[in-house]
Design an enzyme around this catalytic site. Structure first.
Site, mmCIF file in Angstrom:
data_model
loop_
_atom_site.group_PDB
_atom_site.id
_atom_site.type_symbol
_atom_site.label_atom_id
_atom_site.label_comp_id
_atom_site.label_asym_id
_atom_site.label_seq_id
_atom_site.Cartn_x
_atom_site.Cartn_y
_atom_site.Cartn_z
ATOM 1 N N GLU A 18 -3.901 -1.919 3.042
ATOM 2 C CA GLU A 18 -2.517 -1.737 3.483
ATOM 3 C C GLU A 18 -2.264 -0.270 3.829
ATOM 4 O OE1 GLU A 18 -0.608 -3.343 0.021
ATOM 5 O OE2 GLU A 18 -1.507 -5.308 0.403
ATOM 6 N N GLU A 35 -3.003 -9.052 -0.497
ATOM 7 C CA GLU A 35 -4.138 -8.555 -1.292
ATOM 8 C C GLU A 35 -5.268 -9.576 -1.405
ATOM 9 O OE1 GLU A 35 -0.985 -7.985 -2.236
ATOM 10 O OE2 GLU A 35 -0.855 -5.791 -2.249
ATOM 11 N N ASP A 57 -2.782 -2.424 -10.115
ATOM 12 C CA ASP A 57 -1.855 -3.468 -10.568
ATOM 13 C C ASP A 57 -1.828 -4.655 -9.599
ATOM 14 O OD1 ASP A 57 0.065 -1.514 -12.563
ATOM 15 O OD2 ASP A 57 -0.947 -0.557 -10.888
ATOM 16 N N HIS A 114 3.021 -0.422 -11.595
ATOM 17 C CA HIS A 114 2.335 0.526 -10.702
ATOM 18 C C HIS A 114 1.634 1.641 -11.481
ATOM 19 C CE1 HIS A 114 5.195 -1.352 -7.915
ATOM 20 N NE2 HIS A 114 4.456 -0.911 -6.918
#
Lengths: 328, 323
Positions: free
Chosen positions: B29, B60, B85, B129
């Site tokens: 990304e 993902e 994460d 995160h």
């Protein structure tokens, strides 16, 4: 459609080979000779056969937990397949994969898969690889109706679409995701409708008609090789058996089963061959005998093969590390 | 010697391998024009173009799965996940596919891929995160797990990871991206499975990973003022693990502290501690001291976040339990 008679016979042989392999696996499982899970492809043979008839040896496929049919249609060797089902050292995966994990890199078979929907992303990767290297290969990605409710379905079709990858998505809609009928597990009738969301062609065909599957796949493979992007083909078919061997399939109504057994793809092709005088009944019987012998040879090979050596349990995990083999 | 940051070192290693091998490419990304969430891919898009530095949708599972399929068919993908994460979303592809394909298929398919996974707390990114999830990955046969703490190590280990024929989880600590260090001019790989002694000492061994290496070095510096010589061992790769270097150090000091930023419960520090106790118990003067984050999700508040992650002060306290 202009298919030479010899190709029609080849298709018939492939379908029969799958059927007889599966029937043998069914019996061997019942006899306790094959351990683990066995998911049979009986009733869906026209799909794998019609699609792979458009593929070259170096084209890729990804398969599913119900993978024997795809592997046989892509040219997998029955001996190594059967030996793998027996968990023998001579099997495709040296007895470490079993029914759900057969692969043959030399024929572009990137593996059956025990996780529903997982092959879709892998197919996208194979398609990317073909496009990246400019090899002209395509990847045919087989999956069931149940997997179209997984996130991987959306993620992979989207990615293949935006990158215009040479992937053909083949949904084998056998009407059940394990025990849940399609009408209960999704609110659409035709899974090909979902192609709209990715701006790619979506077609629904009679999955028990090998010629219909062949034609749809032919178009899709051409499109893929021309780098025009993926296609979603839905093949409506029927799983004759339960989800796995041992599943009594009490959720399948009797009437429905009767109706679909009458549409058996192999019987249909047989009638076509005889009616069109491509072969006589005697010749068809001869083919049946020939295939039976192939299957028996495969079983004999599997039965006479050795069990894997204990040391192999820690081999093939990494290319360069062999793990400790002693438990204590 | 070149002076560069940890992020630049990772980028430079990727650049070198991409120049060398046309089969190496990056996907993830915002890795393209945007340069990556933490700027690690930086200018590689301009240098190599969109085919080799591929922006992906926020998917993902498809990022990891596509890398698996590409690797199984002859490419060498480097997949970037913005935060470790998010590996949860691509976990099936990493654990059930990448890690197991070679084994399940009897060694006939290999999956040479790198997944870059930024870990760590430190800038109030809160519970989704900031985690350090390396133990999830070290648990899985078939994966290699790499975790550099310095620019030099990041550089040398990334070169090896890209060349490796197995799936490699390459863990990067976000708070180290801006840390500068010297990197050899010579392009030299660091083999996976070789620990490094970051500071020599004879009194106590501290085994630390990632950002904790720096905390341990700070603790060692402080304790040196009291005359205590702390040896800091950085495994650098969690699997394969260089047990020999770790054990040799403990055989010398007879005392061991294991410190990682993971939640202590079920962390890889527990595995290292157990190995020490099982295999060289007789070399220990006292039980192994294990330090990790509190057994809590990572909180947002600066004060709470700082409290729950071990720092050099906590490491000093841990060491003092042993001396």
């Amino acid at each position: 459609m202009n298919l030479e008679n010899s190709r029609i016979i080849d298709m018939y042989k492939t379908m029969l080979r799958i059927r007889k392999f599966e029937e043998k696996a069914m019996n061997l499982f019942a006899e306790g000779k094959i351990p683990g899970f066995v998911h049979l492809y009986i009733g869906e043979e026209a799909v794998a056969t019609g699609v792979t008839a458009n593929l070259n040896t170096n084209d890729y496929i990804t398969s599913t937990h119900r993978g024997h049919g795809h592997i046989i249609a892509k040219g997998g060797d029955l001996k190594y397949m059967m030996a793998e089902l027996f968990g023998k050292a001579t099997g495709y995966c040296k007895g470490k994969g079993g029914s759900m994990h057969i692969a043959d890199a030399t024929r572009g078979i990137l593996g059956a898969n025990g996780i529903v929907g997982a092959g879709q992303n892998i197919a996208v990767g194979a398609g990317l690889s073909a496009k990246y290297k400019g090899t002209g290969q395509v990847c045919a990605c087989f999956f069931g109706d149940g997997s179209t409710n997984q996130g991987t379905f959306h993620e992979s079709l989207n990615l293949a679409s935006i990158w215009k990858l040479p992937v053909v998505f083949i949904c084998e809609n056998n009407m059940y995701g394990i025990s849940m009928s399609q009408s209960r597990h999704q609110a659409i009738q035709d899974i090909s409708d979902r192609a709209v969301a990715y701006n790619i062609p979506g077609v629904t065909v009679d999955g028990n008609d090998v010629f219909a599957v062949y034609e749809a796949a032919n178009e899709a493979v051409k499109r893929a090789r021309a780098m025009q992007g993926p296609t979603l083909i839905e093949c409506k078919t029927y799983r004759h058996r339960g989800h796995f061997e041992g599943d009594p399939a009490i959720y399948k109504p009797e009437e429905e089963q009767k109706e679909w057994l009458a549409k058996d793809p192999i019987k249909r092709l047989e009638s076509f061959i005889v009616e069109n005088k491509i072969q006589t009944v005697d010749e068809i019987n001869e083919i049946n005998e020939e295939i039976k012998r192939e299957i028996l040879d495969a079983v004999e090979f599997a039965e006479n093969s050795p069990e894997p050596a204990i040391d192999s349990v820690v081999e093939d995990i990494y290319t360069d590390i062999v793990e400790e083999v002693n438990l204590v | 010697m070149r002076r560069m940051t940890y992020a630049e070192a990772i980028r430079d290693a990727m650049r070198i391998k991409m120049k060398e091998d046309p089969d190496v490419f990056i996907l993830g990304e915002d890795v393209g024009k945007f340069g990556g969430c933490f700027g690690v891919t930086g200018t590689l898009y301009d240098e190599f173009g969109e085919d080799r530095v591929r922006d992906t949708p926020i998917s993902e599972s498809a990022i990891v799965g596509c890398a698996v399929g590409a690797a199984a068919t002859g490419l060498r993908p480097i997949a970037e996940l913005m935060f470790i994460d998010f590996v949860t979303v691509g976990m099936d592809q990493l654990i059930n596919q990448a890690a197991k394909m070679r084994y399940m298929f009897g060694g006939k398919i290999t999956v040479p891929m790198v997944v870059r996974l930024p870990v760590g707390a430190g800038f109030q990114a809160a519970a989704q995160h900031s985690q350090s999830l390396e133990a999830w990955l070290t648990h899985v046969p078939g994966l290699k797990v790499v975790y550099p703490s310095t620019p030099q190590d990041a550089f040398g280990l990334m070169l090896s990871s890209i060349e490796d024929d197995n799936p490699v989880a390459f863990i990067e600590h976000k708070m180290l991206y801006g840390v500068s260090g010297d990197v050899d001019d010579e392009v030299k790989k660091i083999p996976l499975g070789a620990a490094d002694i970051k500071r020599e000492g004879k009194d106590v061994t501290v085994i630390a990973t990632g950002k904790m290496v720096h905390e341990a070095l700070a603790a060692a510096e402080e304790l040196a003022k009291e005359g205590l010589e702390v040896e800091v061992v950085d495994p650098r790769t969690l699997y394969p693990l260089d047990k020999k270097t770790i054990f040799d150090s403990i055989r010398k000091t007879n005392k061991a502290v294991v410190v990682t930023e993971e939640i202590k419960r079920g962390g890889y520090a527990g595995e290292i501690s157990a190995m020490i106790s099982e295999e060289i118990f007789d070399s220990l003067d006292a039980p192994v001291v294990r330090l990790g984050a509190l057994n809590a999700p990572i909180p947002f508040s600066t004060k709470l976040e700082q409290y729950m992650i071990p720092n050099s002060g906590d490491i000093i306290k841990g060491i003092k339990k042993l001396v």
